[in-house]
Design a protein around this motif. Structure first.
Motif, PDB file in Angstrom:
ATOM      1  N   GLY A 168      15.032 -30.327  28.549  1.00  0.00           N
ATOM      2  CA  GLY A 168      14.656 -29.387  27.507  1.00  0.00           C
ATOM      3  C   GLY A 168      15.533 -29.534  26.280  1.00  0.00           C
ATOM      4  N   ALA A 169      15.446 -28.538  25.403  1.00  0.00           N
ATOM      5  CA  ALA A 169      16.193 -28.588  24.147  1.00  0.00           C
ATOM      6  C   ALA A 169      17.695 -28.620  24.381  1.00  0.00           C
ATOM      7  CB  ALA A 169      15.826 -27.382  23.281  1.00  0.00           C
ATOM      8  N   GLY A 170      18.155 -27.873  25.399  1.00  0.00           N
ATOM      9  CA  GLY A 170      19.589 -27.825  25.673  1.00  0.00           C
ATOM     10  C   GLY A 170      20.149 -29.152  26.126  1.00  0.00           C
ATOM     11  N   LEU A 171      19.436 -29.806  27.039  1.00  0.00           N
ATOM     12  CA  LEU A 171      19.898 -31.104  27.529  1.00  0.00           C
ATOM     13  C   LEU A 171      19.809 -32.165  26.447  1.00  0.00           C
ATOM     14  CD1 LEU A 171      18.652 -31.670  31.202  1.00  0.00           C
ATOM     15  CD2 LEU A 171      20.983 -31.793  30.355  1.00  0.00           C
ATOM     16  N   SER A 172      18.696 -32.187  25.732  1.00  0.00           N
ATOM     17  CA  SER A 172      18.505 -33.243  24.742  1.00  0.00           C
ATOM     18  C   SER A 172      19.463 -33.105  23.563  1.00  0.00           C
ATOM     19  CB  SER A 172      17.055 -33.264  24.247  1.00  0.00           C
ATOM     20  OG  SER A 172      16.708 -32.017  23.689  1.00  0.00           O
TER      21      SER A 172
ATOM     22  N   GLY B 191      10.358 -24.938  11.202  1.00  0.00           N
ATOM     23  CA  GLY B 191      10.512 -25.750  12.410  1.00  0.00           C
ATOM     24  C   GLY B 191       9.905 -25.080  13.616  1.00  0.00           C
ATOM     25  N   ALA B 192      10.102 -23.763  13.722  1.00  0.00           N
ATOM     26  CA  ALA B 192       9.526 -23.015  14.850  1.00  0.00           C
ATOM     27  C   ALA B 192       8.001 -23.056  14.798  1.00  0.00           C
ATOM     28  CB  ALA B 192      10.024 -21.573  14.820  1.00  0.00           C
ATOM     29  N   LEU B 193       7.451 -22.958  13.589  1.00  0.00           N
ATOM     30  CA  LEU B 193       5.989 -23.002  13.434  1.00  0.00           C
ATOM     31  C   LEU B 193       5.433 -24.378  13.818  1.00  0.00           C
ATOM     32  CD1 LEU B 193       3.354 -21.673  12.485  1.00  0.00           C
ATOM     33  CD2 LEU B 193       3.884 -22.458  10.168  1.00  0.00           C
ATOM     34  N   ILE B 194       6.103 -25.436  13.371  1.00  0.00           N
ATOM     35  CA  ILE B 194       5.666 -26.796  13.719  1.00  0.00           C
ATOM     36  C   ILE B 194       5.676 -26.990  15.231  1.00  0.00           C
ATOM     37  CG2 ILE B 194       6.290 -29.251  13.581  1.00  0.00           C
ATOM     38  CD1 ILE B 194       7.398 -28.635  10.745  1.00  0.00           C
TER      39      ILE B 194
ATOM     40  N   MET C 164      12.965 -22.674  23.367  1.00  0.00           N
ATOM     41  CA  MET C 164      12.641 -24.006  22.860  1.00  0.00           C
ATOM     42  C   MET C 164      12.144 -23.943  21.409  1.00  0.00           C
ATOM     43  SD  MET C 164      13.394 -26.050  25.279  1.00  0.00           S
ATOM     44  CE  MET C 164      13.701 -25.963  27.032  1.00  0.00           C
ATOM     45  N   VAL C 165      11.297 -22.956  21.119  1.00  0.00           N
ATOM     46  CA  VAL C 165      10.780 -22.815  19.757  1.00  0.00           C
ATOM     47  C   VAL C 165      11.913 -22.478  18.792  1.00  0.00           C
ATOM     48  CG1 VAL C 165       9.317 -21.380  18.272  1.00  0.00           C
ATOM     49  CG2 VAL C 165       8.440 -22.194  20.462  1.00  0.00           C
ATOM     50  N   ALA C 166      12.808 -21.572  19.215  1.00  0.00           N
ATOM     51  CA  ALA C 166      13.963 -21.223  18.375  1.00  0.00           C
ATOM     52  C   ALA C 166      14.861 -22.433  18.153  1.00  0.00           C
ATOM     53  CB  ALA C 166      14.751 -20.091  19.028  1.00  0.00           C
ATOM     54  N   GLY C 167      15.048 -23.228  19.215  1.00  0.00           N
ATOM     55  CA  GLY C 167      15.865 -24.441  19.106  1.00  0.00           C
ATOM     56  C   GLY C 167      15.259 -25.442  18.142  1.00  0.00           C
ATOM     57  N   ALA C 168      13.947 -25.556  18.175  1.00  0.00           N
ATOM     58  CA  ALA C 168      13.263 -26.467  17.245  1.00  0.00           C
ATOM     59  C   ALA C 168      13.470 -26.016  15.800  1.00  0.00           C
ATOM     60  CB  ALA C 168      11.774 -26.522  17.571  1.00  0.00           C
ATOM     61  N   GLY C 169      13.380 -24.702  15.581  1.00  0.00           N
ATOM     62  CA  GLY C 169      13.595 -24.178  14.238  1.00  0.00           C
ATOM     63  C   GLY C 169      14.992 -24.452  13.728  1.00  0.00           C
ATOM     64  N   SER C 170      16.000 -24.253  14.599  1.00  0.00           N
ATOM     65  CA  SER C 170      17.394 -24.503  14.228  1.00  0.00           C
ATOM     66  C   SER C 170      17.641 -25.985  13.964  1.00  0.00           C
ATOM     67  CB  SER C 170      18.327 -24.008  15.338  1.00  0.00           C
ATOM     68  OG  SER C 170      18.199 -22.617  15.513  1.00  0.00           O
ATOM     69  N   ASN C 171      17.030 -26.831  14.797  1.00  0.00           N
ATOM     70  CA  ASN C 171      17.196 -28.280  14.657  1.00  0.00           C
ATOM     71  C   ASN C 171      16.652 -28.783  13.321  1.00  0.00           C
ATOM     72  OD1 ASN C 171      18.389 -30.392  15.933  1.00  0.00           O
ATOM     73  ND2 ASN C 171      16.910 -30.522  17.597  1.00  0.00           N
ATOM     74  N   ILE C 172      15.438 -28.354  13.000  1.00  0.00           N
ATOM     75  CA  ILE C 172      14.814 -28.762  11.739  1.00  0.00           C
ATOM     76  C   ILE C 172      15.643 -28.277  10.551  1.00  0.00           C
ATOM     77  CG2 ILE C 172      12.795 -28.436  10.257  1.00  0.00           C
ATOM     78  CD1 ILE C 172      12.233 -30.348  12.489  1.00  0.00           C
ATOM     79  N   HIS C 173      16.153 -27.052  10.655  1.00  0.00           N
ATOM     80  CA  HIS C 173      16.979 -26.495   9.581  1.00  0.00           C
ATOM     81  C   HIS C 173      18.268 -27.289   9.405  1.00  0.00           C
ATOM     82  CE1 HIS C 173      18.907 -23.611   6.938  1.00  0.00           C
ATOM     83  NE2 HIS C 173      19.926 -23.535   7.778  1.00  0.00           N
ATOM     84  N   GLN C 174      18.894 -27.633  10.543  1.00  0.00           N
ATOM     85  CA  GLN C 174      20.163 -28.368  10.491  1.00  0.00           C
ATOM     86  C   GLN C 174      19.987 -29.784   9.957  1.00  0.00           C
ATOM     87  OE1 GLN C 174      22.112 -28.691  14.280  1.00  0.00           O
ATOM     88  NE2 GLN C 174      23.950 -29.633  13.456  1.00  0.00           N
ATOM     89  N   GLN C 175      18.934 -30.460  10.385  1.00  0.00           N
ATOM     90  CA  GLN C 175      18.744 -31.861  10.029  1.00  0.00           C
ATOM     91  C   GLN C 175      18.127 -32.059   8.648  1.00  0.00           C
ATOM     92  OE1 GLN C 175      19.916 -34.422  11.810  1.00  0.00           O
ATOM     93  NE2 GLN C 175      20.745 -32.957  13.286  1.00  0.00           N
ATOM     94  N   PHE C 176      17.190 -31.191   8.270  1.00  0.00           N
ATOM     95  CA  PHE C 176      16.416 -31.427   7.047  1.00  0.00           C
ATOM     96  C   PHE C 176      16.504 -30.289   6.024  1.00  0.00           C
ATOM     97  CE2 PHE C 176      14.226 -33.587  10.593  1.00  0.00           C
ATOM     98  CZ  PHE C 176      14.404 -34.895  10.185  1.00  0.00           C
TER      99      PHE C 176
END
Length: 218
Positions: free
Chosen positions: A18-22, A118-121, A99-111
């Protein structure tokens, strides 16, 4: 049969990563925070995933299940089955939000995009995949596993080739990380439980898609 069990294996790994491991955060907090002994915890976690993954997939194949309820209704008391059913559904629902929250944070951090974007995507991708048939869902899950393995190999090579490290110092630094729980062995069981809750429902269905039990075991 070979292609079948390889596809199922890749899909199963795709479920439990999942998001935590990856992102590496789970490894840091659950294992690396204990220093060198945390490596033993990671190995034990791998063994547990292999052993119980085999059991879950085999059960799914044996009962040719289309849901976790079809298996648990056969091997557990009705009251226990209802408790497990509620735990798995609520656990998966909560993990979905994580997972959705993690995706949002990831997109924010990277881009630098807003977290909600990110959460919506991520949510739109989840909905899109949910409308696929089961065979296509397995392929989607299986696609990410080879990519993850390749990235791990590349990062590991970049980290170690031509470089030297003071592992005693690294051990000391690692122990400054705040652990998720206070004991490495409890940490292993705790984290494997999280993996199992995430994986068991899909594992039974993956096993149910395999006609031969020998293929499911492999």
């Amino acid at each position: 049969m070979k292609k079948e069990y390889v596809t199922i294996a890749l899909a199963y790994v795709g479920i439990i990563v999942g998001a935590g491991l990856s992102s590496g955060q789970d490894i840091l907090q659950y294992f690396l925070s204990f220093g060198k002994i945390g490596i033993l915890g990671v190995i034990l976690l791998g063994v547990l995933n292999v052993v119980f993954g085999k059991i879950m997939l085999t059960f799914g194949s044996y009962y040719q299940s289309n849901s976790h309820d079809e298996v648990f209704s056969k091997i557990s008391h009705p009251i226990i089955n209802k408790i497990i059913d509620f735990t798995l559904i609520s656990g998966s629902f909560i993990m979905g939000f994580v997972m959705v929250a993690g995706a949002g944070s990831n997109i924010h951090q990277q881009f630098g995009l807003p977290s909600w974007a990110g959460a919506l995507i991520c949510t739109m991708l989840i909905v899109a995949v949910a409308f696929l048939n089961f065979e296509k869902i397995i392929k989607v899950l299986g696609v990410f596993t080879p990519v993850i393995i390749a990235i791990i190999i590349l990062v590991t090579a970049y980290t170690f080739i031509g470089k030297k490290y003071d592992f005693y110092q690294l051990d000391t630094v690692a122990k400054t990380i705040k652990p998720a729980v206070s004991n490495i062995w409890v940490s292993v069981i705790n984290y494997y439980s999280l993996c199992a809750i995430t994986a068991v429902s899909m594992a039974f269905v993956l096993g149910g898609s395999v006609v031969r039990i020998t293929a499911a075991r492999k």
